[in-house]
Design an enzyme around this catalytic site. Structure first.
Site, PDB file in Angstrom:
ATOM      1  N   TYR A  62     -10.800  -5.343  -4.380  1.00 21.72           N
ATOM      2  CA  TYR A  62     -11.352  -4.891  -5.279  1.00 21.72           C
ATOM      3  C   TYR A  62     -12.532  -4.664  -6.294  1.00 21.72           C
ATOM      4  O   TYR A  62     -11.990  -5.416  -7.592  1.00 21.72           O
ATOM      5  CB  TYR A  62     -10.629  -3.460  -4.661  1.00 21.72           C
TER       6      TYR A  62
ATOM      7  N   ARG B 139     -10.516 -12.928  -0.426  1.00 22.59           N
ATOM      8  CA  ARG B 139     -10.485 -12.692  -1.346  1.00 22.59           C
ATOM      9  C   ARG B 139     -10.586 -13.144  -2.769  1.00 22.59           C
ATOM     10  O   ARG B 139      -9.803 -13.557  -3.402  1.00 22.59           O
ATOM     11  CB  ARG B 139     -10.032 -11.337  -1.533  1.00 22.59           C
TER      12      ARG B 139
ATOM     13  N   ASP C 154       0.505  -0.893   0.016  1.00 22.61           N
ATOM     14  CA  ASP C 154      -0.082   0.048   0.253  1.00 22.61           C
ATOM     15  C   ASP C 154       0.788   1.110  -0.044  1.00 22.61           C
ATOM     16  O   ASP C 154       0.638   1.981  -0.665  1.00 22.61           O
ATOM     17  CB  ASP C 154      -0.701   0.318   1.196  1.00 22.61           C
TER      18      ASP C 154
ATOM     19  N   GLU D 190      -9.959  -6.832  -9.203  1.00 25.37           N
ATOM     20  CA  GLU D 190      -8.971  -7.433  -8.979  1.00 25.37           C
ATOM     21  C   GLU D 190      -9.243  -8.745  -9.241  1.00 25.37           C
ATOM     22  O   GLU D 190      -9.948  -8.916  -8.547  1.00 25.37           O
ATOM     23  CB  GLU D 190      -8.438  -6.602  -7.774  1.00 25.37           C
TER      24      GLU D 190
END
Ligand SMILES: *[C@@H]1O[C@H](CO)[C@@H](O)[C@H](O)[C@H]1NC(C)=O
Ligand SMILES: *[C@@H]1O[C@H](CO)[C@@H](O)[C@H](O)[C@H]1NC(C)=O
Ligand SMILES: *[C@@H]1O[C@H](CO)[C@@H](O)[C@H](O)[C@H]1NC(C)=O
Ligand SMILES: *[C@@H]1O[C@H](CO)[C@@H](O)[C@H](O)[C@H]1NC(C)=O
Ligand SMILES: *[C@@H]1O[C@H](CO)[C@@H](O)[C@H](O)[C@H]1NC(C)=O
Ligand SMILES: *[C@@H]1O[C@H](CO)[C@@H](O)[C@H](O)[C@H]1NC(C)=O
Length: 393
Positions: free
Chosen positions: A349, A321, A84, A367
């Site tokens: 995301y 995810r 990040d 993503e």
């Protein structure tokens, strides 16, 4: 007597009017759809992490369709790692043919070589002046007062001007991290014409929470509206209510519905919703609810209100995810009637977009991956009706 030479012109004008009867006008309330039957038309990878130029990872994508019907994809191109806090470019790609082909990547902003840096970003448009905007935060982690910047394009996203600072005149105790997602311009009262962008806060040394950023003068100046701080979870004293990345939409009654990532898993591993009846000035506590059908591993997600139907996109899992799924609701998020799997491997995301020139398709950017959830960024084109079920006017 009608001059027959003019007839083709009349026919052409009439056809344009017919076509535009179904366009989404920013100032009109569109007729709601009774029922949708979404299917995937196409799914195209538009960014490959690690294989294009020197960009290590493309992450945090957004998508927006301009008043002219051009698709704009935006991403944080992390230069040297997937972290990040790594240095980034703000990258965009455009498609002028509804996602069939994409023009080459352009880098709008380079945050230089300091760590802790820029994050993209929220896209929105002023339909009156045909101006596109990207709002993003710069120097979020290193600077005492991070800058909130706005960049715009008046030629459908081909060229962009210099970023300009729009940091609200606060004392610097909060930081605003807009996006990924899109900003809205209110079509209805109260505060018709207002721009609303939902931003989350990040640094640990400041009060965290989400803020609605508001502009009543065509995106020139911005101020803070509702602020919802991190706090205890009323429903579950063991947990915290920690709102995160958020998306606001305007419902048919002019209220704003705000969905947020539920970082503290307050009440459930699912999305939290809030509602504003005063154009984003307040998000009263009694209007909070949790959508148990919208499970999350805690992750940013997409939300879109399109002709009476609320659409959601996100990984359909509480643990990891993966399994990007589209879901939809006909009652403003109280119940979720339909779901469509988009990708059954790793996925993170996502952002949803409507097309002001074509209301029968939506676009989803997300993503996507196999080894990790950030191997690629892909755009899915979704058709809302199969031919038989189409009930549009
Ligand atoms: C689907 O995407 C591919 C590229 O991945 C493209 O060649 C094709 O034209 C697209 N089809 C439609 C209908 O958009
Ligand atoms: C939008 O499309 C119209 C018609 O094709 C064109 O004349 C106009 O220049 C476009 N606007 C922008 C901002 O590109
Ligand atoms: C758009 O950007 C230009 C600089 O490139 C700036 O002068 C102008 O004020 C901006 N407009 C808005 C509404 O932000
Ligand atoms: C800044 O504003 C916040 C919220 O309005 C307040 O709690 C804080 O005390 C202020 N800090 C300073 C240094 O004035
Ligand atoms: C989403 O997850 C729920 C809970 O695990 C499951 O019941 C549902 O079938 C999943 N949806 C899809 C489209 O796989
Ligand atoms: C994704 O969903 C499918 C269908 O619901 C399921 O079989 C699969 O195990 C899920 N993928 C992962 C990685 O859990």
């Amino acid at each position: 007597m009608i001059d027959t030479k003019l007839l083709p012109t009349f026919v052409a004008v009439y056809n344009v009017l017919l076509l535009c009867a179904s366009c989404i006008r920013p100032d009109a309330q569109p007729v709601p759809w009774d029922k949708v039957t979404p299917t995937v038309v196409n799914d195209t990878i538009i960014w490959h992490s690690g294989s294009e130029g020197e960009i290590h990872t493309y992450r945090t994508p957004s998508i927006f369709v301009t008043p002219n019907g051009t698709l704009i994809a935006l991403s944080g191109a992390r230069k040297y790692s997937s972290s990040d806090v790594d240095r980034k470019f703000l990258a965009i790609r455009r498609s002028e043919d509804k996602g069939k082909t994409w023009l080459p990547t352009e880098f709008l902003v380079d945050d230089g070589y300091e760590q802790g840096v820029l994050f993209p970003g929220t896209l929105f448009a002023d339909f009156d002046s045909n101006t596109l905007f990207v709002m993003f935060i710069h120097c979020q982690l290193k600077c005492k007062v991070p800058a909130l910047l706005l960049i715009n394009s008046t030629d459908d996203g081909v060229t962009w001007g210099q970023p300009r600072s729009i940091s609200p005149r606060s004392n610097g105790s909060r930081s605003f991290h807009p996006g990924p997602g899109y900003g809205i311009r209110k079509r209805l009262e109260p505060h018709k014409g207002r721009f609303v962008v939902c931003a989350h806060g990040r640094p640990q040394d400041r009060p965290r929470g989400i803020t609605l950023l508001l502009s009543d003068d065509g995106a020139k100046t911005w101020r803070e509206g509702a602020f919802v701080p991190d706090g205890p979870c009323r429903e579950d004293p063991e947990e915290k209510f920690w709102p995160g990345e958020c998306q606001a939409v305007e419902l048919a009654d002019g209220s704003l519905l705000v969905m947020t990532r539920n970082r503290g898993r307050c009440s459930c591993s699912c999305k939290a919703f809030m509602r504003s009846h005063d154009g984003g000035q307040t998000l009263p506590l009694h209007d909070f609810f949790f959508a148990r059908a919208l499970i999350e591993p805690t992750c940013q997600s997409g939300l879109l209100y399109h002709r009476g139907v609320l659409f959601f996109s996100g990984p359909n899992s509480t643990t990891g995810r993966y399994n990007m799924t589209l879901k939809w609701s006909y009652d403003d998020g109280t119940t979720w009637e339909g779901e469509l799997p988009i990708w059954n491997e790793m996925a993170g995301y996502s952002v949803l977009a409507e097309d002001p020139t074509d209301d029968r398709h939506l676009y989803l950017i997300y993503e996507k991956g196999v080894k990790s959830s950030v191997d690629f960024v892909a755009v899915t084109k979704i058709q809302l009706f199969n031919n038989i079920a189409f009930n549009g006017k």
